[in-house]
Design a protein around this motif. Structure first.
Motif, PDB file in Angstrom:
ATOM      1  N   SER A 114       0.489  -1.087   0.718  1.00  0.00           N
ATOM      2  CA  SER A 114       0.189  -0.035  -0.266  1.00  0.00           C
ATOM      3  C   SER A 114       0.850   1.216   0.397  1.00  0.00           C
ATOM      4  O   SER A 114       0.454   2.304   0.688  1.00  0.00           O
ATOM      5  N   LEU A 115       1.893   1.331  -0.223  1.00  0.00           N
ATOM      6  CA  LEU A 115       3.418   2.227  -0.197  1.00  0.00           C
ATOM      7  C   LEU A 115       2.840   3.023  -1.118  1.00  0.00           C
ATOM      8  O   LEU A 115       2.084   2.667  -2.113  1.00  0.00           O
ATOM      9  N   ALA A 116       3.723   3.860  -1.484  1.00  0.00           N
ATOM     10  CA  ALA A 116       3.513   5.287  -2.178  1.00  0.00           C
ATOM     11  C   ALA A 116       3.822   4.812  -3.888  1.00  0.00           C
ATOM     12  O   ALA A 116       3.991   4.535  -5.491  1.00  0.00           O
ATOM     13  N   GLU A 117       4.764   4.071  -4.187  1.00  0.00           N
ATOM     14  CA  GLU A 117       5.607   3.643  -5.323  1.00  0.00           C
ATOM     15  C   GLU A 117       6.506   2.604  -4.628  1.00  0.00           C
ATOM     16  O   GLU A 117       6.581   2.115  -3.515  1.00  0.00           O
ATOM     17  N   PRO A 118       6.724   1.269  -5.672  1.00  0.00           N
ATOM     18  CA  PRO A 118       7.601  -0.026  -5.500  1.00  0.00           C
ATOM     19  C   PRO A 118       7.935   0.443  -4.630  1.00  0.00           C
ATOM     20  O   PRO A 118       9.340   0.660  -5.166  1.00  0.00           O
ATOM     21  N   PRO A 162       3.353   7.617   2.165  1.00  0.00           N
ATOM     22  CA  PRO A 162       1.984   7.270   1.697  1.00  0.00           C
ATOM     23  C   PRO A 162       0.951   6.076   1.480  1.00  0.00           C
ATOM     24  O   PRO A 162       1.494   5.350   0.963  1.00  0.00           O
ATOM     25  N   LEU A 163      -0.063   5.791   2.703  1.00  0.00           N
ATOM     26  CA  LEU A 163      -0.730   4.588   2.609  1.00  0.00           C
ATOM     27  C   LEU A 163      -2.110   4.601   1.279  1.00  0.00           C
ATOM     28  O   LEU A 163      -2.878   5.236   1.313  1.00  0.00           O
ATOM     29  N   HIS A 164      -1.601   4.194   1.026  1.00  0.00           N
ATOM     30  CA  HIS A 164      -2.570   4.457  -0.740  1.00  0.00           C
ATOM     31  C   HIS A 164      -4.084   4.385  -0.173  1.00  0.00           C
ATOM     32  O   HIS A 164      -5.409   5.087  -0.574  1.00  0.00           O
ATOM     33  N   ASP A 165      -4.797   2.966   0.948  1.00  0.00           N
ATOM     34  CA  ASP A 165      -5.776   2.767   1.272  1.00  0.00           C
ATOM     35  C   ASP A 165      -6.750   3.436   2.547  1.00  0.00           C
ATOM     36  O   ASP A 165      -7.408   3.225   2.820  1.00  0.00           O
ATOM     37  N   ARG A 166      -4.720   3.737   2.797  1.00  0.00           N
ATOM     38  CA  ARG A 166      -5.667   4.780   3.764  1.00  0.00           C
ATOM     39  C   ARG A 166      -6.555   3.787   5.571  1.00  0.00           C
ATOM     40  O   ARG A 166      -7.324   4.345   6.124  1.00  0.00           O
ATOM     41  N   PRO A 167      -6.298   2.795   5.494  1.00  0.00           N
ATOM     42  CA  PRO A 167      -6.582   2.079   6.619  1.00  0.00           C
ATOM     43  C   PRO A 167      -6.921   2.144   7.797  1.00  0.00           C
ATOM     44  O   PRO A 167      -6.242   3.562   8.569  1.00  0.00           O
ATOM     45  N   LEU A 168      -7.452   2.026   8.092  1.00  0.00           N
ATOM     46  CA  LEU A 168      -9.083   1.960   9.795  1.00  0.00           C
ATOM     47  C   LEU A 168      -7.950   1.871  10.787  1.00  0.00           C
ATOM     48  O   LEU A 168      -7.677   0.689  10.986  1.00  0.00           O
ATOM     49  N   LEU A 169      -8.265   3.232  11.849  1.00  0.00           N
ATOM     50  CA  LEU A 169      -7.091   2.585  13.129  1.00  0.00           C
ATOM     51  C   LEU A 169      -7.890   1.130  13.446  1.00  0.00           C
ATOM     52  O   LEU A 169      -7.544  -0.239  13.830  1.00  0.00           O
ATOM     53  N   ARG A 170      -9.413   1.088  13.200  1.00  0.00           N
ATOM     54  CA  ARG A 170     -10.254   0.108  14.291  1.00  0.00           C
ATOM     55  C   ARG A 170      -9.781  -1.309  13.805  1.00  0.00           C
ATOM     56  O   ARG A 170      -9.532  -2.217  14.215  1.00  0.00           O
ATOM     57  N   ASP A 171      -9.424  -1.189  12.229  1.00  0.00           N
ATOM     58  CA  ASP A 171      -9.235  -2.410  11.753  1.00  0.00           C
ATOM     59  C   ASP A 171      -8.348  -3.326  11.905  1.00  0.00           C
ATOM     60  O   ASP A 171      -7.900  -4.148  11.806  1.00  0.00           O
ATOM     61  N   LEU A 172      -7.052  -2.307  12.222  1.00  0.00           N
ATOM     62  CA  LEU A 172      -5.456  -2.217  12.001  1.00  0.00           C
ATOM     63  C   LEU A 172      -5.300  -2.601  13.614  1.00  0.00           C
ATOM     64  O   LEU A 172      -4.298  -3.742  13.604  1.00  0.00           O
ATOM     65  N   TRP A 173      -5.859  -2.569  14.628  1.00  0.00           N
ATOM     66  CA  TRP A 173      -5.784  -2.419  15.638  1.00  0.00           C
ATOM     67  C   TRP A 173      -6.660  -4.254  16.307  1.00  0.00           C
ATOM     68  O   TRP A 173      -6.726  -4.375  17.776  1.00  0.00           O
ATOM     69  N   ALA A 174      -7.742  -4.336  15.678  1.00  0.00           N
ATOM     70  CA  ALA A 174      -8.582  -5.578  15.846  1.00  0.00           C
ATOM     71  C   ALA A 174      -8.379  -6.883  16.262  1.00  0.00           C
ATOM     72  O   ALA A 174      -8.315  -7.660  16.716  1.00  0.00           O
ATOM     73  N   ALA A 175      -7.129  -7.003  15.656  1.00  0.00           N
ATOM     74  CA  ALA A 175      -6.673  -8.674  16.622  1.00  0.00           C
ATOM     75  C   ALA A 175      -4.968  -8.394  16.893  1.00  0.00           C
ATOM     76  O   ALA A 175      -4.693  -9.503  17.186  1.00  0.00           O
ATOM     77  N   GLU A 176      -5.135  -7.595  17.432  1.00  0.00           N
ATOM     78  CA  GLU A 176      -3.292  -6.597  18.196  1.00  0.00           C
ATOM     79  C   GLU A 176      -3.871  -7.152  19.710  1.00  0.00           C
ATOM     80  O   GLU A 176      -4.829  -7.258  19.964  1.00  0.00           O
ATOM     81  N   PRO A 177      -2.640  -8.008  20.193  1.00  0.00           N
ATOM     82  CA  PRO A 177      -2.598  -7.894  21.840  1.00  0.00           C
ATOM     83  C   PRO A 177      -2.310  -6.239  22.420  1.00  0.00           C
ATOM     84  O   PRO A 177      -1.852  -5.578  21.883  1.00  0.00           O
ATOM     85  N   GLN A 178      -3.595  -6.292  23.005  1.00  0.00           N
ATOM     86  CA  GLN A 178      -3.751  -5.124  23.798  1.00  0.00           C
ATOM     87  C   GLN A 178      -3.636  -4.827  25.654  1.00  0.00           C
ATOM     88  O   GLN A 178      -4.204  -4.251  25.716  1.00  0.00           O
ATOM     89  N   GLY A 179      -3.006  -5.774  25.672  1.00  0.00           N
ATOM     90  CA  GLY A 179      -3.084  -5.937  26.882  1.00  0.00           C
ATOM     91  C   GLY A 179      -1.432  -5.388  27.475  1.00  0.00           C
ATOM     92  O   GLY A 179      -1.520  -5.059  28.821  1.00  0.00           O
ATOM     93  N   ALA A 180      -1.018  -4.563  26.839  1.00  0.00           N
ATOM     94  CA  ALA A 180       0.705  -3.859  27.138  1.00  0.00           C
ATOM     95  C   ALA A 180       0.990  -3.273  25.736  1.00  0.00           C
ATOM     96  O   ALA A 180       2.185  -3.191  26.578  1.00  0.00           O
ATOM     97  N   LEU A 181       0.597  -1.940  26.306  1.00  0.00           N
ATOM     98  CA  LEU A 181       1.052  -1.639  24.852  1.00  0.00           C
ATOM     99  C   LEU A 181       1.808  -0.685  25.422  1.00  0.00           C
ATOM    100  O   LEU A 181       1.680  -0.157  26.691  1.00  0.00           O
TER     101      LEU A 181
END
Length: 462
Positions: free
Chosen positions: A7-11, A41-60
C-alpha cells in the motif's frame, strides 16, 4: 502477515547489497526500525479500528509528542518547532484530545498500558496547567494509569521549573530526562545549545527537589574542541548529581540541522576516531563510578531497578500508541505516523495541518511501513542485540521457528570477523562484545533490509 509493502506510494527496488559495507562506526542511530524516512503515504488509508482489531492490547506503550522547543539545538533533527505563537499550544492540545478520542474508540475499550512517555520537542515547553491537561488526556481519554506504570518525561534546563515538575511528580512521573549535552559553556555554544552552567545546576536541583525517583542526564561527545579532559569534566559534573541514569550520545551532523549549515557532514575518519576514544573513555569512567552499561548509550547506576510494571512492555513484541503529529504507532503488521520533516517550514506546515483536523481525520493511518515476516525478524534482532544483555536465542526461535544464524548468516559472520560478538555467550545468547556495543551504530544499519535501505535512500529531504 503481509509479504510486501503493497500500500505504499511506489514499489521498492531491492537492488542494494544484502549487507552494506562497513564505512564508519557512526552510520546511524537506530532508535526505531524502520526509520520514518522509510515511511510513505498509504494509498488505502486503513482504519485504525481494523489495524488494531486482532492486535494484543494487554501491555501497550503510550507516547505523547509535544513538538515545541524554546530553541532548536544545532545537532537536532527531531520533529519540533521553535516557539508557539498565540494560543498554539492550547490548539495543539485540543487536537491531541480529538486524536486520543478517535484512537481510543478504535481500540474498542480493550487496551491496557504498561508504560507511558511524554517526548518531543520539549514537553515541559507546556505550562503547568497545560501539563496537567496532557496528563488528563493520557489518563481520562486513553485510560492509562500514570501512577501505576513507568512515566518518563523529557525536559530542558530552561523549562524544568518547579511548578511544571510539581505537576509531573504529582501525576506519577517516575523518570525525568534532561538534555544537558555539556556542562562546559563553550562546548554547549559549539553545539548551538545556549545555556549557562548556573541554569543547568538550578534545573538539576529542582528535579531532585521534585522527588521524581529517576533522573537521567543526556551528554554528547564529539563536539568541536572537546578533549578527553573536558569530556571528563562534564562526566564528573553529571556524576556529582548521582543520576540514576546517564545517556552518552555521539554527536551527529545531520542534513537540515544548524550544524549542517556549517559542516556538510562528509565522512571524517579523524572525527570517528575521536568519538570512539571519547566513548571508551566515558564508558570506562562510568563503569568505575558504579554504573552498569545497558546499551551503547545508556548507563544505569548499579542498584537502581529498571522501570517495570505489572504488565511489563516488551518493545520487540508489544504495540505502541503514539499521539501527536510527530509520534509513531506500531502494530505487528504496520508502523504508521503522520508526515515527517526536518526543515522548519515543513514542520510548521505539518503542525498547522494537525491542529486544524477534525476528529474524523484521526481515524485512519496515512503514512507508514508494512511489516513483513523478514522485517519483524530484523526488528526483533535489532531491538535485542543492541542491548548489553543481548538476546536469548531460544526466545527468537520460539517466535520465528528459526535461529538468528539461520536468518542472518552474512551479517553475523561480519560482526564475528570484526570481534563484535561475545563468543563466551554463545550459543544460548547472542550478545555484542564491548567493542560491538561501541560500534552499535554500525551494527544496527548492517541489519537493515535492502527494501528499507532503498526506501530511506529515496527519501526526499524536507
Amino acid at each position: 502477515m503481509t509479504t510486501a509493502p503493497r500500500s505504499l506510494a511506489e514499489p521498492v527496488t531491492e537492488a542494494a547489497p544484502t549487507t552494506p559495507p562497513y564505512t564508519s562506526p557512526y552510520e546511524s542511530y537506530v532508535y526505531a526500525y524502520p526509520h520514518k524516512t522509510a515511511y510513505r503515504p498509504l494509498h488505502d488509508r486503513p482504519l485504525l479500528r481494523d489495524l488494531w482489531a486482532a492486535e494484543p492490547q494487554g501491555a501497550l506503550s503510550l507516547y505523547l509528542h509535544i513538538p515545541f522547543c524554546e530553541v532548536r539545538c544545532g545537532f537536532c533533527n527531531l520533529f519540533t518547532r521553535i516557539g508557539a505563537p498565540g494560543d498554539m499550544t492550547s490548539a495543539y492540545l485540543d487536537a491531541l484530545e480529538r486524536q486520543s478520542t478517535a484512537v481510543r474508540d478504535a481500540l474498542q475499550g480493550d487496551a491496557r498500558f504498561a508504560a507511558a512517555a511524554f517526548g518531543g520537542g520539549t514537553p515541559t515547553f507546556l505550562g503547568a496547567r497545560e501539563l496537567s491537561r496532557l496528563c488528563d488526556i493520557a489518563e481520562l481519554r486513553m485510560g492509562a494509569d500514570l501512577r501505576a506504570v513507568p512515566l518518563s518525561v523529557e525536559t530542558s534546563p530552561s523549562t524544568a521549573t518547579a511548578d511544571r515538575l510539581g505537576v509531573l511528580a504529582e501525576r506519577g512521573a517516575t523518570r525525568i530526562s534532561i538534555g544537558v549535552q555539556s556542562f562546559i559553556e563553550a562546548e554547549a555554544r559549539a553545539a548551538v545549545r545556549p545555556q549557562s552552567p548556573d541554569e543547568v545546576a538550578a534545573a538539576l536541583h529542582r528535579i531532585r527537589e521534585s522527588g521524581v525517583p529517576v533522573l537521567n542526564i543526556d551528554l554528547i561527545y564529539g563536539i568541536d574542541g572537546q578533549t578527553e579532559r573536558s569530556w571528563q569534566r562534564s562526566l564528573d559534573a553529571a556524576l556529582a548529581w548521582r543520576p540514576e541514569e546517564l545517556y552518552l550520545y555521539p554527536l551527529y551532523v545531520r542534513p537540515l540541522t544548524g550544524l549542517a549549515r556549517r559542516d556538510p557532514g562528509a565522512p571524517d575518519p579523524e572525527w570517528d576516531a575521536q568519538r570512539l576514544r571519547l566513548h571508551r573513555h566515558g564508558r570506562d569512567h562510568l563503569l568505575a563510578a558504579g554504573y552498569e552499561q545497558v546499551s551503547m548509550r545508556m548507563f544505569r547506576l548499579r542498584g537502581t531497578a529498571a522501570p517495570v510494571s505489572g504488565d511489563d512492555h516488551a518493545c520487540q513484541t508489544d504495540g505502541m500508541i503514539g499521539l501527536g503529529c510527530g509520534a509513531r504507532s506500531y502494530t505487528s503488521r504496520l508502523h504508521y505516523a503522520f508526515d515527517y520533516a526536518v526543515g522548519m517550514r515543513e514542520i510548521r506546515s505539518i503542525i498547522d495541518d494537525y491542529i486544524s483536523r477534525p476528529a474524523s481525520a484521526f481515524a485512519h493511518a496515512e503514512f507508514g511501513w508494512e511489516m513483513t515476516e523478514d522485517e519483524a525478524r530484523r526488528r526483533h534482532l535489532l531491538q535485542s542485540v543492541l542491548q548489553a544483555e543481548g538476546m536469548a536465542t531460544a526466545d527468537y526461535r520460539a517466535r520465528f521457528g528459526s535461529s538468528p544464524a539461520d536468518d542472518f548468516p552474512e551479517e553475523l559472520a561480519r560482526c564475528a570477523d570484526r570481534g563484535w560478538l561475545d563468543t563466551a555467550a554463545a550459543p544460548e545468547r547472542l550478545r555484542l562484545s564491548a567493542e560491538g556495543l561501541a560500534h552499535s551504530d554500525a551494527v544496527g544499519p548492517m541489519l537493515f533490509s535492502p527494501a528499507v535501505r532503498a526506501r530511506m535512500a529515496a527519501y526526499g529531504l524536507k
